[in-house]
Design a protein around this motif. Structure first.
Motif, PDB file in Angstrom:
ATOM      1  N   ALA A 106     -11.938  -3.576  16.240  1.00  0.00           N
ATOM      2  CA  ALA A 106     -10.512  -3.269  16.240  1.00  0.00           C
ATOM      3  C   ALA A 106      -9.913  -3.186  14.826  1.00  0.00           C
ATOM      4  N   ALA A 107     -10.719  -3.436  13.802  1.00  0.00           N
ATOM      5  CA  ALA A 107     -10.218  -3.403  12.421  1.00  0.00           C
ATOM      6  C   ALA A 107      -9.826  -1.974  12.049  1.00  0.00           C
ATOM      7  N   GLU A 108      -8.591  -1.805  11.604  1.00  0.00           N
ATOM      8  CA  GLU A 108      -8.139  -0.483  11.175  1.00  0.00           C
ATOM      9  C   GLU A 108      -6.995  -0.619  10.183  1.00  0.00           C
ATOM     10  N   ARG A 109      -6.752   0.467   9.477  1.00  0.00           N
ATOM     11  CA  ARG A 109      -5.641   0.523   8.529  1.00  0.00           C
ATOM     12  C   ARG A 109      -4.343   0.701   9.293  1.00  0.00           C
ATOM     13  N   PRO A 110      -3.234   0.289   8.718  1.00  0.00           N
ATOM     14  CA  PRO A 110      -3.101  -0.283   7.379  1.00  0.00           C
ATOM     15  C   PRO A 110      -3.587  -1.730   7.318  1.00  0.00           C
ATOM     16  N   VAL A 111      -3.922  -2.144   6.081  1.00  0.00           N
ATOM     17  CA  VAL A 111      -4.306  -3.530   5.853  1.00  0.00           C
ATOM     18  C   VAL A 111      -3.035  -4.381   5.919  1.00  0.00           C
ATOM     19  N   PRO A 112      -3.176  -5.684   6.152  1.00  0.00           N
ATOM     20  CA  PRO A 112      -1.981  -6.513   6.355  1.00  0.00           C
ATOM     21  C   PRO A 112      -1.185  -6.795   5.095  1.00  0.00           C
ATOM     22  N   ASN A 113       0.097  -7.070   5.306  1.00  0.00           N
ATOM     23  CA  ASN A 113       0.949  -7.687   4.290  1.00  0.00           C
ATOM     24  C   ASN A 113       0.884  -9.184   4.551  1.00  0.00           C
ATOM     25  N   ILE A 114       0.712  -9.973   3.499  1.00  0.00           N
ATOM     26  CA  ILE A 114       0.628 -11.431   3.658  1.00  0.00           C
ATOM     27  C   ILE A 114       1.696 -12.072   2.781  1.00  0.00           C
TER      28      ILE A 114
END
Length: 98
Positions: free
Chosen positions: A85-93
């Motif tokens: 399930a990993a997909e863009r966009p990458v997270p904001n932390i």
């Protein structure tokens, strides 16, 4: 590594199951571990990278040690042990003190 009394808010991740508040959940290898509220997904440092996911099942990774605190930017989708399930966009932390 540090950790202590900081929570991390993750948002805008393409893998929406990673979004939410991560609370301190012990330590691993001398670094803090944070667990997503209501989930088994964790945020931790191991083997030269920060990881978001579970053992050998990662949504996002980051090689930036960042002084022992989870980095805010620079997250990538991993090449190995990638969660389907990993997909863009990458997270904001965003760190949050309690």
């Amino acid at each position: 590594c540090c950790g202590g009394e900081t929570k991390y808010e993750m948002s805008l991740a393409g893998a929406s199951e990673c979004n939410g508040t991560y609370h301190p959940h012990g330590s691993y290898g001398g670094c803090g571990v944070w667990k997503l509220e209501g989930s088994g997904i964790q945020l931790w440092y191991n083997d030269g990278e920060w990881r978001i996911g579970m053992t050998c099942d990662y949504y996002y990774t980051n090689p930036d040690y960042n002084g022992g605190s989870p980095p805010i930017t620079g997250w990538e989708i991993p090449d190995t042990h990638k969660n389907s399930a990993a997909e863009r966009p990458v997270p904001n932390i965003t760190p949050k003190l309690f």
